[in-house]
Design an enzyme around this catalytic site. Sequence first.
Site, PDB file in Angstrom:
ATOM      1  N   GLU A  34       0.859  -1.188   0.000  1.00 35.92           N
ATOM      2  CA  GLU A  34       0.000   0.000   0.000  1.00 35.92           C
ATOM      3  C   GLU A  34       0.901   1.247   0.000  1.00 35.92           C
ATOM      4  OE1 GLU A  34      -2.021   0.161   3.778  1.00 35.92           O
ATOM      5  OE2 GLU A  34      -3.484   1.647   3.101  1.00 35.92           O
ATOM      6  N   LYS A 105      -9.460   1.986  -1.981  1.00 37.99           N
ATOM      7  CA  LYS A 105      -9.693   1.349  -0.669  1.00 37.99           C
ATOM      8  C   LYS A 105     -11.056   1.748  -0.104  1.00 37.99           C
ATOM      9  CE  LYS A 105      -7.188   0.788   3.749  1.00 37.99           C
ATOM     10  NZ  LYS A 105      -5.941   1.185   4.454  1.00 37.99           N
ATOM     11  N   CYS A 138      -5.055  -3.349   2.562  1.00 39.75           N
ATOM     12  CA  CYS A 138      -4.808  -3.371   4.008  1.00 39.75           C
ATOM     13  C   CYS A 138      -6.064  -3.588   4.842  1.00 39.75           C
ATOM     14  CB  CYS A 138      -4.047  -2.119   4.424  1.00 39.75           C
ATOM     15  SG  CYS A 138      -3.063  -2.450   5.930  1.00 39.75           S
TER      16      CYS A 138
HETATM   17  C1  ACM Z   1      -3.992   0.031   7.212  1.00 40.55           C
HETATM   18  O1  ACM Z   1      -5.092  -0.104   6.680  1.00 40.55           O
HETATM   19  N1  ACM Z   1      -2.976   0.600   6.579  1.00 40.55           N
HETATM   20  C2  ACM Z   1      -3.750  -0.467   8.571  1.00 40.55           C
END
Ligand code: ACM
Length: 258
Positions: A34, A105, A138
């Site tokens: 990420e 995301k 993530c």
């Molecule tokens: C995250 O979503 N970077 C913990």
Amino acid sequence: MRPIFGEKRRNVKRAVEFIEESLRFEPNVLVLPELFNTGYAFSSREEAYRLSESLENGETIEALRRTSEDTDICIVAGYCEMDENRLYNSAVVVENGRIIGNYRKIHLFYREKLVFTPGDRGFEVFDVKGVKIGVMICFDWRFPESVRTLSLMRADVICHPTNLVHPYCQTAMLGSAVQNNVYIVTANRVGREREFIFTGRSQIVSPKMEILATSPPDVEEVKVIEADLETARDKRVTAYNHLFEDRRPEFYKILCEG
Ligand code: ACM
């Protein structure tokens, strides 16, 4: 990877070195962490804005496109996307010089909510030379609906760029993999930024809960495994059980309530 905060060109160069290093294993797909090009711990939205780029005109995306063309490797990579003044925590999928996907995301973690707009396009599965690639980023892992949705969309492999700071995900992904009969590639980062210590331990798990590759908590490295896609596609559990056909969605309605 151990990105250095704000040093985009340096981080991209490092990633390209890794991709070139992996060439001797002839991988089809590589997953980077990420926000691999910028680092994670933005102190403000303005700082993130300065480091962001658009999908169409970004220097990072351009370098990844070039690298995917030169190497014939499909690359999945997290970056800070700017679109019409909004910022998204995104992952681009590039293959053979072309952008074939861009996932934003959906579940934002902690102070990401002060910087990014939550993903507005949902989960998608992309076709890479006949392999179905699903992408989540993530903290999406913490919502089992993410892996479930991608698996029901027939992903063979879930590519999971991360910047994990809690110690749970790597073990949890073993359960997600067997519950959905899917491969999961968690590409984490190492090092620290501001108050965050990233947990490393990137891993690749199989539909049978095997850890096919794992990395240390504090070392950069690239690892390549061979995945038997038939294992992911055969959702039979026993002669009488099928992971998807045996579902009873009429009893899961609460899952879809807001
Ligand atoms: C995250 O979503 N970077 C913990």
